[in-house]
Write a protein that holds these residues in place. Structure first.
Motif, PDB file in Angstrom:
ATOM      1  N   MET B 100       0.807  -1.214   0.000  1.00  0.00           N
ATOM      2  CA  MET B 100       0.000   0.000   0.000  1.00  0.00           C
ATOM      3  C   MET B 100       0.841   1.265   0.000  1.00  0.00           C
ATOM      4  O   MET B 100       0.303   2.360   0.019  1.00  0.00           O
ATOM      5  N   GLU B 101       2.204   1.127  -0.010  1.00  0.00           N
ATOM      6  CA  GLU B 101       3.061   2.314  -0.050  1.00  0.00           C
ATOM      7  C   GLU B 101       2.769   3.179  -1.277  1.00  0.00           C
ATOM      8  O   GLU B 101       2.928   4.386  -1.253  1.00  0.00           O
ATOM      9  N   LYS B 102       2.348   2.549  -2.388  1.00  0.00           N
ATOM     10  CA  LYS B 102       2.157   3.330  -3.609  1.00  0.00           C
ATOM     11  C   LYS B 102       0.881   4.158  -3.594  1.00  0.00           C
ATOM     12  O   LYS B 102       0.706   5.016  -4.436  1.00  0.00           O
ATOM     13  N   ALA B 346       1.505  -8.943  -6.353  1.00  0.00           N
ATOM     14  CA  ALA B 346       2.961  -8.876  -6.423  1.00  0.00           C
ATOM     15  C   ALA B 346       3.417  -8.660  -7.867  1.00  0.00           C
ATOM     16  O   ALA B 346       4.323  -7.863  -8.130  1.00  0.00           O
ATOM     17  N   ILE B 347       2.748  -9.346  -8.815  1.00  0.00           N
ATOM     18  CA  ILE B 347       3.107  -9.153 -10.222  1.00  0.00           C
ATOM     19  C   ILE B 347       2.834  -7.718 -10.640  1.00  0.00           C
ATOM     20  O   ILE B 347       3.660  -7.063 -11.277  1.00  0.00           O
ATOM     21  N   GLU B 348       1.652  -7.209 -10.218  1.00  0.00           N
ATOM     22  CA  GLU B 348       1.298  -5.844 -10.590  1.00  0.00           C
ATOM     23  C   GLU B 348       2.278  -4.852  -9.967  1.00  0.00           C
ATOM     24  O   GLU B 348       2.647  -3.859 -10.585  1.00  0.00           O
ATOM     25  N   TYR B 349       2.711  -5.153  -8.734  1.00  0.00           N
ATOM     26  CA  TYR B 349       3.644  -4.268  -8.024  1.00  0.00           C
ATOM     27  C   TYR B 349       4.970  -4.169  -8.780  1.00  0.00           C
ATOM     28  O   TYR B 349       5.541  -3.101  -8.927  1.00  0.00           O
ATOM     29  N   SER B 350       5.457  -5.323  -9.286  1.00  0.00           N
ATOM     30  CA  SER B 350       6.767  -5.324  -9.932  1.00  0.00           C
ATOM     31  C   SER B 350       6.705  -4.907 -11.387  1.00  0.00           C
ATOM     32  O   SER B 350       7.567  -4.165 -11.856  1.00  0.00           O
ATOM     33  N   THR B 351       5.688  -5.377 -12.134  1.00  0.00           N
ATOM     34  CA  THR B 351       5.681  -5.117 -13.571  1.00  0.00           C
ATOM     35  C   THR B 351       4.708  -4.026 -13.971  1.00  0.00           C
ATOM     36  O   THR B 351       4.859  -3.436 -15.037  1.00  0.00           O
ATOM     37  N   GLY B 352       3.706  -3.744 -13.128  1.00  0.00           N
ATOM     38  CA  GLY B 352       2.753  -2.699 -13.470  1.00  0.00           C
ATOM     39  C   GLY B 352       1.660  -3.142 -14.430  1.00  0.00           C
ATOM     40  O   GLY B 352       0.900  -2.318 -14.909  1.00  0.00           O
ATOM     41  N   THR B 353       1.553  -4.426 -14.726  1.00  0.00           N
ATOM     42  CA  THR B 353       0.487  -4.866 -15.624  1.00  0.00           C
ATOM     43  C   THR B 353      -0.259  -6.047 -15.029  1.00  0.00           C
ATOM     44  O   THR B 353       0.271  -6.755 -14.184  1.00  0.00           O
TER      45      THR B 353
END
Lengths: 111, 497
Positions: B100-102, B346-353
């Motif tokens: 949730m930092e973002k 986690a995938i969305e956090y790292s790759t953005g998609t």
């Protein structure tokens, strides 16, 4: 008879939600349904020629209104207030983003 | 000291403290929320042993004796649900620390999260019909706000849709409660059950059953009422998707359905047939719809509908073995669906998609996410040593033993379909060669890893819950609380004295 009228109000609200295209009208339909349910609940506790269930000294109450539904409906109204406020807040945000209240144009999600 | 009211007091108190102090002090919301959920997890494990040792616990709110006042009832089923909810919620809050930092307003997120948790715990523990409605609304309103948390176009649209449908469901439930009150003149669930046994169901109870079936059916996203789920669950932030799909639909939908139909109204054969039909339809259709999705979270959301179908099917069979299967599958689904949604986060956090077609070969850069997601996928599709296999096996066994052979075969078939689309997920996201644009992708921060690994370990270990000795404490007590049916009233009144 009275319950039948409540059912008609309920149906009007349901129709409003299902058919109308404007976000605000959908919200109004939801409020109408909520009122009809609250009305039914109040009527269940009503007695003809009944009076408020307050016991004062030197009085005997023969025919009184059931107070419990009134307390419950009060709670239900407060909950309804919260949901209506949140619905309208979200509708305003949607208007900010889409510049329209028409649900046929607000269709980013499908599938 | 009585621990029963703490399940409502702790989350509501934490929500209050976070909203009061969280804005100014950075880091405090994380600590408060995590310690709150940890405390709740410990308490709920304690509650199981309390019920095991001392029987059903009843807390009288304000000291009023139950048929008059509000009561909170802790029996086998509620203590089981409390463990499921609070354990999963604790692991999800660990995940949220980094994820949730973002977002900007973390303290608002935690406040709503704890309110939702308080509402769910309240629904589980309450012994009063109207109180159930109030807690259900607390949890539901918090979840509407959480779905719209990102305030982008899609999220607002999904939230609005979810709110209108959800409110309609709540009003159906309220109407049902009003009709039941007019029939029995009481709101206490145990007392209501007693009156219904004495007076017989009459003509009203079937009508009320239909109202409740529609209301809780919408909340649980059983098939004809499922349209909101596929929009609402993917739009929320990943921890909330995990909360909604893993817990909210089960607590507000399935648990309330079980408690009211089995313990209060008394289950009628016609209702069981409806549950069987709806369960089968949502099992098959949810699975088929999930195959075609390319958005990873949308696929998981349709998969939730399919798995809810398994639980409803097992409830419709209603033999003791099937009820055990339903409860066990409910626990398993809470764990592995949360794990899979956290993986997608986690995938969305790292790759953005979130688009499966753009991913590929992520195992090379994110081995831990890949491995835990593999464990979750295999568990949900029923590969033998993992938890999902055992619960599906019990459901299929129960179906065949009670004469529903075709339904058992359909359940096996849907399990194969499930394996199919989870293999698609693995194939597109994690296996194969790494695409050039993901060369610089990093594995997620420590707390997110910790949460995913713990969920994956629980996924592996859940099969052990069936071992004799452990089963009696955890699953058997919950199943017994359901199988006694309308004797719930007698058991509850016994423990008030």
């Amino acid at each position: 008879m009275v319950y039948f009228l409540c059912f008609i109000i309920f149906s009007i609200g349901l129709y409003c939600i299902l058919v109308k295209r404007n976000l605000i009208k959908i919200i109004i339909g939801l409020i109408i349904i909520e009122y009809s349910v609250n009305l039914v609940f109040i009527l269940f506790g009503y007695r003809f020629a009944g009076r408020a269930p307050i016991l004062a000294a030197g009085q005997t109450i023969k025919n009184m209104v059931d107070p419990l539904p009134q307390a419950l409906v009060l709670t239900a109204i407060v909950i309804g207030l919260a949901t209506t406020a949140l619905l309208i807040a979200i509708a305003m945000r949607i208007y900010d983003r889409y510049k329209t209240f028409d649900i046929t144009e607000i269709r980013r999600l499908k599938g | 000291m009585n621990i029963v009211p703490l399940f409502v007091v702790v989350p509501l108190g934490t929500a209050f403290l976070i909203s009061l102090l969280g804005k100014r002090t950075k880091g405090l919301p994380d600590i408060l929320a995590n310690s709150g959920t940890l405390l709740l997890t410990v308490l709920s494990v304690g509650a199981i042993f309390l019920v095991k040792g001392a029987g059903v616990q009843v807390y009288k709110v304000g000291g009023w004796i139950p048929p008059i006042g509000i009561s909170m009832v802790l029996d086998g089923l509620s203590s089981f649900m409390l463990v499921t909810v609070n354990l999963t919620a604790f692991l999800i809050t660990i995940f949220s620390i980094s994820y949730m930092e973002k977002y900007t307003a973390k303290w608002k997120f935690y406040t709503l999260f704890m309110l939702m948790l308080g509402g769910m715990n309240g629904v589980i523990i309450t012994g009063d019909m109207f109180n159930l409605f109030v807690f259900l609304e607390i949890a539901a309103i918090a979840s509407y706000a959480l779905v719209a948390f990102g305030i982008e176009k899609e999220e607002l649209e999904a939230s609005f849709k979810y709110m209108v449908v959800g409110e309609l469901a709540s009003l159906f439930i309220l109407l049902g409660i009003a009709l039941l009150y007019s029939f029995t003149s009481t709101l206490n669930m145990a007392d209501m059950g007693r009156v219904l046994i004495a007076d017989g169901p009459g003509k009203l109870v079937p009508f009320v059953s239909v109202l409740f079936l529609v209301g809780f059916g919408i909340k649980a996203a059983i098939m004809p009422f499922h349209a909101w789920l596929a929009d609402a669950h993917p739009s929320a932030p990943a921890p909330i998707s995990a909360m909604l799909s893993g817990l909210l639909i089960k607590v507000l939908g399935i648990y309330a359905l079980m408690r009211i139909f089995f313990n209060v109204l008394g289950i009628a054969p016609s209702i069981l047939n409806i549950l069987l039909t709806l369960g089968t339809i949502s099992m098959v259709a949810g699975g088929l719809l999930a195959i075609g999705q390319s958005d990873i979270k949308r696929m998981l959301a349709y998969s939730s509908i399919s798995q809810i179908g398994y639980i409803v099917l097992a409830l419709g069979i209603a033999t003791p073995l099937a009820l055990l299967g339903a409860i066990f599958h409910l626990f398993n689904h809470a764990i592995f669906k949360s794990l899979l949604f956290l993986n997608s986060g986690a995938i969305e956090y790292s790759t953005g998609t979130r688009d499966l077609r753009q991913m590929g070969g992520l195992n090379a850069r994110m081995p831990l996410t890949g491995t835990t997601s593999l464990i979750g996928s295999m568990s949900i599709s029923g590969i033998p040593p993992l938890g999902g296999f055992w619960s599906k096996l019990i459901i299929v066994f129960a179906a065949i033993k009670s004469g529903h052979t075709i339904l058992g075969l359909i359940a096996i078939l849907v399990s194969i379909i499930t394996l199919g689309y989870y293999l698609k997920l693995q194939r597109y996201a994690f296996l194969g060669s790494l695409k050039d644009k993901w060369k610089g992708v990093l594995e997620v921060p420590f707390t997110m890893k910790l949460s995913m690994v713990m969920l994956a370990l629980i996924c592996i270990a859940t099969g052990a819950l069936l071992l004799p000795g452990i089963r009696e404490v955890f699953l058997k007590m919950a199943q017994d609380a359901l199988s006694i049916g309308q004797d719930y009233a007698a058991v509850t009144f016994e423990s008030i004295k």
